[in-house]
Design a protein around this motif. Structure first.
Motif, PDB file in Angstrom:
ATOM      1  N   LEU A  36       2.399   1.708  -3.475  1.00  0.00           N
ATOM      2  CA  LEU A  36       1.424   2.204  -4.449  1.00  0.00           C
ATOM      3  C   LEU A  36       1.152   3.692  -4.267  1.00  0.00           C
ATOM      4  O   LEU A  36       0.876   4.411  -5.233  1.00  0.00           O
ATOM      5  CB  LEU A  36       0.118   1.416  -4.322  1.00  0.00           C
ATOM      6  CG  LEU A  36       0.171  -0.054  -4.749  1.00  0.00           C
ATOM      7  CD1 LEU A  36      -1.135  -0.746  -4.407  1.00  0.00           C
ATOM      8  CD2 LEU A  36       0.466  -0.181  -6.236  1.00  0.00           C
ATOM      9  N   GLU A  49       1.490  -7.500 -11.492  1.00  0.00           N
ATOM     10  CA  GLU A  49       1.468  -6.612 -10.336  1.00  0.00           C
ATOM     11  C   GLU A  49       0.034  -6.281  -9.920  1.00  0.00           C
ATOM     12  O   GLU A  49      -0.276  -6.221  -8.726  1.00  0.00           O
ATOM     13  CB  GLU A  49       2.247  -5.328 -10.646  1.00  0.00           C
ATOM     14  CG  GLU A  49       3.753  -5.555 -10.739  1.00  0.00           C
ATOM     15  CD  GLU A  49       4.498  -4.385 -11.361  1.00  0.00           C
ATOM     16  OE1 GLU A  49       5.742  -4.388 -11.286  1.00  0.00           O
ATOM     17  OE2 GLU A  49       3.840  -3.488 -11.924  1.00  0.00           O
ATOM     18  N   PHE A  54       5.839   2.163  -8.936  1.00  0.00           N
ATOM     19  CA  PHE A  54       4.640   1.352  -8.791  1.00  0.00           C
ATOM     20  C   PHE A  54       3.381   2.222  -8.839  1.00  0.00           C
ATOM     21  O   PHE A  54       2.507   2.116  -7.977  1.00  0.00           O
ATOM     22  CB  PHE A  54       4.691   0.552  -7.476  1.00  0.00           C
ATOM     23  CG  PHE A  54       5.739  -0.521  -7.467  1.00  0.00           C
ATOM     24  CD1 PHE A  54       5.580  -1.685  -8.196  1.00  0.00           C
ATOM     25  CD2 PHE A  54       6.917  -0.350  -6.734  1.00  0.00           C
ATOM     26  CE1 PHE A  54       6.549  -2.675  -8.191  1.00  0.00           C
ATOM     27  CE2 PHE A  54       7.894  -1.334  -6.722  1.00  0.00           C
ATOM     28  CZ  PHE A  54       7.718  -2.499  -7.459  1.00  0.00           C
ATOM     29  N   LYS A  55       3.304   3.072  -9.872  1.00  0.00           N
ATOM     30  CA  LYS A  55       2.085   3.858 -10.076  1.00  0.00           C
ATOM     31  C   LYS A  55       0.962   2.899 -10.466  1.00  0.00           C
ATOM     32  O   LYS A  55       1.137   2.048 -11.345  1.00  0.00           O
ATOM     33  CB  LYS A  55       2.301   4.899 -11.165  1.00  0.00           C
ATOM     34  CG  LYS A  55       3.277   6.000 -10.772  1.00  0.00           C
ATOM     35  CD  LYS A  55       3.437   7.003 -11.902  1.00  0.00           C
ATOM     36  CE  LYS A  55       4.402   8.115 -11.516  1.00  0.00           C
ATOM     37  NZ  LYS A  55       4.594   9.090 -12.629  1.00  0.00           N
ATOM     38  N   ARG A  56      -0.176   3.066  -9.841  1.00  0.00           N
ATOM     39  CA  ARG A  56      -1.261   2.101 -10.042  1.00  0.00           C
ATOM     40  C   ARG A  56      -1.673   1.976 -11.512  1.00  0.00           C
ATOM     41  O   ARG A  56      -1.948   0.868 -11.987  1.00  0.00           O
ATOM     42  CB  ARG A  56      -2.478   2.498  -9.196  1.00  0.00           C
ATOM     43  CG  ARG A  56      -3.585   1.465  -9.201  1.00  0.00           C
ATOM     44  CD  ARG A  56      -4.696   1.854  -8.261  1.00  0.00           C
ATOM     45  NE  ARG A  56      -4.301   1.760  -6.869  1.00  0.00           N
ATOM     46  CZ  ARG A  56      -4.373   0.622  -6.155  1.00  0.00           C
ATOM     47  NH1 ARG A  56      -4.799  -0.490  -6.733  1.00  0.00           N
ATOM     48  NH2 ARG A  56      -4.024   0.624  -4.887  1.00  0.00           N
ATOM     49  N   LYS A 113       0.836  -1.212   0.000  1.00  0.00           N
ATOM     50  CA  LYS A 113       0.000   0.000   0.000  1.00  0.00           C
ATOM     51  C   LYS A 113       0.864   1.253   0.000  1.00  0.00           C
ATOM     52  O   LYS A 113       0.603   2.215  -0.751  1.00  0.00           O
ATOM     53  CB  LYS A 113      -0.915  -0.002   1.225  1.00  0.00           C
ATOM     54  CG  LYS A 113      -1.848   1.213   1.292  1.00  0.00           C
ATOM     55  CD  LYS A 113      -2.727   1.169   2.536  1.00  0.00           C
ATOM     56  CE  LYS A 113      -3.629   2.394   2.582  1.00  0.00           C
ATOM     57  NZ  LYS A 113      -4.477   2.407   3.809  1.00  0.00           N
ATOM     58  N   ALA A 139      -1.642  -7.044  -6.347  1.00  0.00           N
ATOM     59  CA  ALA A 139      -2.314  -6.007  -5.562  1.00  0.00           C
ATOM     60  C   ALA A 139      -3.716  -6.445  -5.179  1.00  0.00           C
ATOM     61  O   ALA A 139      -4.145  -6.242  -4.032  1.00  0.00           O
ATOM     62  CB  ALA A 139      -2.355  -4.706  -6.362  1.00  0.00           C
ATOM     63  N   LEU A 179       0.900  -0.355 -13.543  1.00  0.00           N
ATOM     64  CA  LEU A 179       1.234  -1.698 -13.074  1.00  0.00           C
ATOM     65  C   LEU A 179       1.082  -2.727 -14.179  1.00  0.00           C
ATOM     66  O   LEU A 179       0.198  -2.614 -15.040  1.00  0.00           O
ATOM     67  CB  LEU A 179       0.332  -2.089 -11.896  1.00  0.00           C
ATOM     68  CG  LEU A 179       0.463  -1.279 -10.603  1.00  0.00           C
ATOM     69  CD1 LEU A 179      -0.521  -1.808  -9.572  1.00  0.00           C
ATOM     70  CD2 LEU A 179       1.887  -1.307 -10.058  1.00  0.00           C
TER      71      LEU A 179
END
Length: 205
Positions: free
Chosen positions: A181, A196, A187-189, A178, A200, A192
């Motif tokens: 993210l 990944e 690790f930009k949502r 978390k 998540a 992904l």
């Protein structure tokens, strides 16, 4: 978790119980607490000996050359570190994880813990990091040989409660991922990979 370091530990066994086991001509085992165990052995036993020795005149020869035995009245004191290589093979099938090789921990024996470990690697959380969390926060035994100079370590992890370990590990990964993210540009949502994203979702993120 507590360490049981075979370099340092002396296992105390009741002398009459050991003699009875030897003279029974049956396969028996001795666990890390010095208890004599009869087959079949359960999946949580941590053993320092398993076998079917021949009857001997001197008890110090009973378990073989890789064991040091000393009689002390009604007790037998055992040092087993010289038999470590054989004990790895004996205990690995019951261990929660294997940390006996130079490569370190590669998997968990529990499918639930392995699912967590597998998904966690997508966010660069190593098995080593997960094991350190387990050893710090969970009940169990690290059955090992460890010496300081020169440093040497080889061990098998035995978790007392797989359900507790799953809860602890899941929460650790969930919180760590978390944070990634929310704060890590790698690790930009919306960037992904599919693996990944799957990881998540596994951690309910």
């Amino acid at each position: 978790m507590k360490k049981f370091n075979l370099f340092k530990e002396i296992i105390t066994v009741d002398k009459s119980a050991l003699l009875n086991a030897i003279n029974s001509s049956k396969i028996f085992a001795i666990d890390i607490y010095g208890e004599i165990k009869e087959a079949p052995f359960n999946n949580k036993e941590i053993l320092i000996y398993q076998g079917q020795p021949e009857k001997v005149h001197k008890i110090e020869n009973a378990l073989g050359k890789n064991y040091q035995l000393v009689e002390d009245r009604d007790r037998v004191l055992i040092k087993a570190f010289a038999n470590w290589q054989e004990l790895i093979g004996l205990n690995t099938p019951r261990a929660s994880y294997d940390d006996t090789t130079a490569d370190g921990v590669a998997e968990f024996s529990s499918s639930a813990l392995e699912d967590i470990g597998w998904h966690a690697t997508e966010f660069n959380i190593s098995y080593r990091a997960l094991v350190e969390v387990l050893e710090e926060r969970c009940e169990g035994i690290m059955y090992c040989i460890e010496q300081e100079d020169p440093y040497q370590f080889s061990g098998l992890g035995f978790l007392s409660d797989d359900a507790e370990a799953k809860e602890v590990l899941f929460k650790y990964c969930q919180e760590h991922i978390k944070e990634l993210l929310e704060n890590d540009p790698d690790f930009k949502r919306d960037e992904l990979t599919s693996d990944e994203l799957e990881a998540a979702e596994f951690f309910n993120l």
